[in-house]
Enzyme design. Structure first.
Site, mmCIF file in Angstrom:
data_model
loop_
_atom_site.group_PDB
_atom_site.id
_atom_site.type_symbol
_atom_site.label_atom_id
_atom_site.label_comp_id
_atom_site.label_asym_id
_atom_site.label_seq_id
_atom_site.Cartn_x
_atom_site.Cartn_y
_atom_site.Cartn_z
ATOM 1 N N ILE A 92 41.961 44.747 42.482
ATOM 2 C CA ILE A 92 40.686 44.111 43.105
ATOM 3 C C ILE A 92 40.472 42.651 42.321
ATOM 4 O O ILE A 92 40.271 41.765 42.713
ATOM 5 C CB ILE A 92 39.697 44.884 43.262
ATOM 6 C CG1 ILE A 92 39.996 45.988 44.162
ATOM 7 C CG2 ILE A 92 38.529 44.290 43.726
ATOM 8 C CD1 ILE A 92 38.799 47.240 44.291
ATOM 9 N N ASP A 93 40.382 42.751 40.836
ATOM 10 C CA ASP A 93 40.176 41.626 40.007
ATOM 11 C C ASP A 93 41.386 40.617 40.165
ATOM 12 O O ASP A 93 40.990 39.545 40.006
ATOM 13 C CB ASP A 93 39.926 42.181 38.613
ATOM 14 C CG ASP A 93 38.352 42.683 38.465
ATOM 15 O OD1 ASP A 93 37.592 42.389 39.229
ATOM 16 O OD2 ASP A 93 38.335 43.309 37.638
ATOM 17 N N ALA A 94 42.439 41.210 40.361
ATOM 18 C CA ALA A 94 43.572 40.105 40.382
ATOM 19 C C ALA A 94 43.457 39.214 41.759
ATOM 20 O O ALA A 94 43.717 37.991 41.511
ATOM 21 C CB ALA A 94 45.071 40.931 40.172
ATOM 22 N N LEU A 106 40.886 36.614 41.119
ATOM 23 C CA LEU A 106 41.298 35.350 40.057
ATOM 24 C C LEU A 106 42.384 34.691 40.845
ATOM 25 O O LEU A 106 42.659 33.419 40.347
ATOM 26 C CB LEU A 106 41.864 36.068 38.805
ATOM 27 C CG LEU A 106 40.765 36.889 38.093
ATOM 28 C CD1 LEU A 106 41.299 37.384 36.763
ATOM 29 C CD2 LEU A 106 39.742 35.846 37.418
ATOM 30 N N ALA A 165 40.852 48.876 40.268
ATOM 31 C CA ALA A 165 39.912 47.696 39.788
ATOM 32 C C ALA A 165 40.614 46.539 39.364
ATOM 33 O O ALA A 165 40.421 45.497 39.741
ATOM 34 C CB ALA A 165 39.226 48.461 38.661
#
Length: 83
Positions: free
Chosen positions: A59-61, A64, A56
């Site tokens: 994926i968020d990195a 961003l 997770a």
């Protein structure tokens, strides 16, 4: 000149929008697979949870990084010649 700025704004919106859609779909699929796997083998729940949170974060990195690139284009656009 104004046409270029409008296209850059549109491109920034597309970068952020598609990145957000991809991140949401990826985290949703991963969460569903985690629940299925933990229901099948409850003894592996802690190991799976650790791997799920690591993924997770990755994926968020990726999302961003796309937001950062879009902000670069929005505020310090390398395609617009000053003057």
């Amino acid at each position: 000149m104004e046409n270029i700025l409008g296209l850059v704004a549109l491109a920034c919106g597309v970068i952020i929008g598609l990145g957000a859609i991809g991140a949401c779909i990826g985290i949703g699929l991963m969460g569903g697979k985690y629940l299925e796997a933990s229901a099948r083998q409850p003894e592996l729940m802690n190991e799976l949870q650790t791997k799920m949170f690591l993924l997770a974060g990755l994926i968020d990195a990726a999302f961003l990084i796309g937001v950062g690139i879009a902000m670069l284009f929005a505020f310090a656009n390398p395609f617009v010649i000053a003057g």
